[in-house]
Write a protein that holds these residues in place. Structure first.
Motif, PDB file in Angstrom:
ATOM      1  N   GLU A 195     -33.582  -7.173  70.270  1.00 49.28           N
ATOM      2  CA  GLU A 195     -33.453  -7.674  71.634  1.00 49.28           C
ATOM      3  C   GLU A 195     -34.646  -7.235  72.480  1.00 49.28           C
ATOM      4  N   GLY A 196     -35.710  -6.801  71.827  1.00 46.27           N
ATOM      5  CA  GLY A 196     -36.914  -6.431  72.548  1.00 46.27           C
ATOM      6  C   GLY A 196     -37.286  -4.967  72.486  1.00 46.27           C
ATOM      7  N   LEU A 197     -36.396  -4.109  71.992  1.00 40.32           N
ATOM      8  CA  LEU A 197     -36.684  -2.687  71.879  1.00 40.32           C
ATOM      9  C   LEU A 197     -37.170  -2.391  70.465  1.00 40.32           C
ATOM     10  N   ARG A 198     -38.422  -1.890  70.357  1.00 40.62           N
ATOM     11  CA  ARG A 198     -38.997  -1.592  69.048  1.00 40.62           C
ATOM     12  C   ARG A 198     -39.734  -0.272  69.103  1.00 40.62           C
ATOM     13  N   GLY A 238     -40.411  -5.636  78.288  1.00 39.86           N
ATOM     14  CA  GLY A 238     -41.684  -6.164  77.845  1.00 39.86           C
ATOM     15  C   GLY A 238     -42.835  -5.180  77.948  1.00 39.86           C
ATOM     16  N   SER A 239     -42.582  -4.014  78.515  1.00 39.84           N
ATOM     17  CA  SER A 239     -43.647  -3.025  78.631  1.00 39.84           C
ATOM     18  C   SER A 239     -43.890  -2.353  77.279  1.00 39.84           C
ATOM     19  N   LEU A 240     -45.027  -1.694  77.187  1.00 38.22           N
ATOM     20  CA  LEU A 240     -45.480  -1.131  75.929  1.00 38.22           C
ATOM     21  C   LEU A 240     -46.106   0.234  76.187  1.00 38.22           C
ATOM     22  N   SER A 260     -48.179  -0.134  79.629  1.00 38.47           N
ATOM     23  CA  SER A 260     -48.238  -1.432  80.292  1.00 38.47           C
ATOM     24  C   SER A 260     -46.890  -1.673  80.950  1.00 38.47           C
ATOM     25  N   GLY A 261     -46.867  -2.451  81.980  1.00 39.40           N
ATOM     26  CA  GLY A 261     -45.617  -2.742  82.675  1.00 39.40           C
ATOM     27  C   GLY A 261     -45.223  -1.618  83.590  1.00 39.40           C
ATOM     28  N   ASP A 262     -43.986  -1.665  84.056  1.00 43.08           N
ATOM     29  CA  ASP A 262     -43.487  -0.696  85.034  1.00 43.08           C
ATOM     30  C   ASP A 262     -42.687   0.426  84.422  1.00 43.08           C
TER      31      ASP A 262
END
Length: 75
Positions: free
Chosen positions: A28-31, A51-53, A70-72
């Motif tokens: 679901e987006g968590l990796r 979506g941040s990394l 990246s991202g918040d």
């Protein structure tokens, strides 16, 4: 979670050593992708639901070679 033993990989310090890689994905987006080398170096890549990394590379003596966000997301 998937764990893989690596042989003869180039660590961040430049040495060619064995290591262990752990990967986790909730689909679901968590990796999480973490590699620990026999010399003590470590490389991590974490992707979050928003979506941040975050990518970190730490040499065996503790020196941070790379620390990118990246991202918040605050890690």
């Amino acid at each position: 979670m998937t764990r893989t033993h690596l042989t003869q990989e180039r660590a961040p310090c430049g040495r060619v050593v064995d290591g262990d890689r752990s990967q986790e994905d909730d689909f679901e987006g968590l990796r999480f992708d973490d590699t620990q080398y026999a010399c003590g170096c470590r490389r991590t890549r974490h992707e979050f639901h928003d979506g941040s990394l975050r990518i970190r590379t730490i040499r065996h003596d503790g020196k941070v070679l790379l620390d990118e966000h990246s991202g918040d997301h605050e890690a």
